[in-house]
Design a protein around this motif. Structure first.
Motif, PDB file in Angstrom:
ATOM      1  N   SER A 182       0.832  -1.197   0.000  1.00 24.42           N
ATOM      2  CA  SER A 182       0.000   0.000   0.000  1.00 24.42           C
ATOM      3  C   SER A 182       0.869   1.249   0.000  1.00 24.42           C
ATOM      4  CB  SER A 182      -0.914  -0.001   1.232  1.00 24.42           C
ATOM      5  OG  SER A 182      -1.473   1.273   1.450  1.00 24.42           O
ATOM      6  N   SER A 183       0.613   2.149  -0.965  1.00 24.83           N
ATOM      7  CA  SER A 183       1.359   3.415  -1.005  1.00 24.83           C
ATOM      8  C   SER A 183       1.076   4.259   0.227  1.00 24.83           C
ATOM      9  CB  SER A 183       0.995   4.202  -2.270  1.00 24.83           C
ATOM     10  OG  SER A 183       1.422   3.531  -3.422  1.00 24.83           O
ATOM     11  N   SER A 184      -0.160   4.213   0.715  1.00 25.72           N
ATOM     12  CA  SER A 184      -0.517   5.022   1.886  1.00 25.72           C
ATOM     13  C   SER A 184       0.207   4.504   3.133  1.00 25.72           C
ATOM     14  CB  SER A 184      -2.031   4.992   2.110  1.00 25.72           C
ATOM     15  OG  SER A 184      -2.496   3.666   2.303  1.00 25.72           O
ATOM     16  N   ARG A 185       0.332   3.182   3.232  1.00 26.95           N
ATOM     17  CA  ARG A 185       1.071   2.599   4.364  1.00 26.95           C
ATOM     18  C   ARG A 185       2.537   3.004   4.292  1.00 26.95           C
ATOM     19  NH1 ARG A 185       1.227   0.773   9.546  1.00 26.95           N
ATOM     20  NH2 ARG A 185       2.634  -1.005   9.779  1.00 26.95           N
ATOM     21  N   THR A 187       3.780   5.664   2.797  1.00 28.37           N
ATOM     22  CA  THR A 187       3.883   7.097   3.077  1.00 28.37           C
ATOM     23  C   THR A 187       3.830   7.364   4.578  1.00 28.37           C
ATOM     24  OG1 THR A 187       2.902   7.706   0.949  1.00 28.37           O
ATOM     25  CG2 THR A 187       2.791   9.350   2.699  1.00 28.37           C
ATOM     26  N   ALA A 188       2.939   6.654   5.263  1.00 30.47           N
ATOM     27  CA  ALA A 188       2.816   6.844   6.710  1.00 30.47           C
ATOM     28  C   ALA A 188       4.090   6.419   7.433  1.00 30.47           C
ATOM     29  CB  ALA A 188       1.621   6.037   7.228  1.00 30.47           C
TER      30      ALA A 188
END
Length: 202
Positions: A182-185, A187-188
């Motif tokens: 996941s890109s959002s994971r 990024t976080a």
């Protein structure tokens, strides 16, 4: 550069024959190879020293043996050794040779993970590469105030930072190369680690 070569006594024809050739590459030569050819430890396709003998590898191995046996100048021997290492690297086979045992365990684990940052490493797999039991690995890392999970994330974040600074790959692709689905994971985790968003690094 040290080298040695040997051949076992011939066996009966029904059993075939076996020849063993040995070359010892100095730590200095391996360090020079890493300096010249290894920037970000791209993923290795194999992590075993039992490498299949491809055409390129067979050719470079023969060249190096020829240089050693004929006692060519050391610089020429080193040049052929670099060619052999580069072939192993391009075939995804150089990984185990790049692990430096003189380092502490944390650094040895880091170098293993660098072979393939995207791999879902387990403590058991890492321990096997170091000829340790998983419990021994955890205990010794704890003595160094580390855990294998911490080291995995540190390597991934370091690899991600280098990719962001030296390539134009999409952030999603970099996340995948670092083992994040996941890109959002990604990024976080990147923001938590470095205090900024991946896009702010470029």
């Amino acid at each position: 550069m040290s080298s040695g070569w040997g051949k076992t006594p011939s066996l009966p024809v029904s059993q075939g024959t076996f020849r063993s050739e040995l070359l010892l590459l100095s730590p200095e030569l391996l360090a020079a190879f890493k300096t010249h050819y290894i920037q970000d430890y791209p993923p290795a396709r194999h992590v075993s020293l039992c490498a299949p003998m491809s055409q390129g590898l067979k050719f470079m191995w023969g060249n190096l043996l020829h240089a050693v046996r004929d006692d060519l100048p050391v610089k020429l021997q080193e040049h052929q050794a670099m060619g052999l290492l580069l072939t192993l690297h391009q075939d995804g086979l150089a990984g185990p040779l790049l692990i430096e045992r003189r380092y502490n365990l944390t650094e040895q684990v880091r170098q293993i993970i660098m072979m393939s940052p995207a791999k879902l490493w387990t403590a058991q797999e890492i321990a096997q590469h170091l000829s340790l039991g998983a419990s021994t690995l955890r205990r010794r890392l704890q003595q160094e105030s580390r855990s294998y999970r911490q080291i995995v994330e540190e390597v991934r974040m370091s690899f991600a930072l280098a990719q962001l600074q030296t390539t134009t790959l999409p952030i999603g692709e970099i996340a995948s190369r670092c083992g994040y689905l996941s890109s959002s994971r990604f990024t976080a985790r990147f923001r938590q680690h470095y205090g900024c968003l991946p896009k702010n690094v470029r």
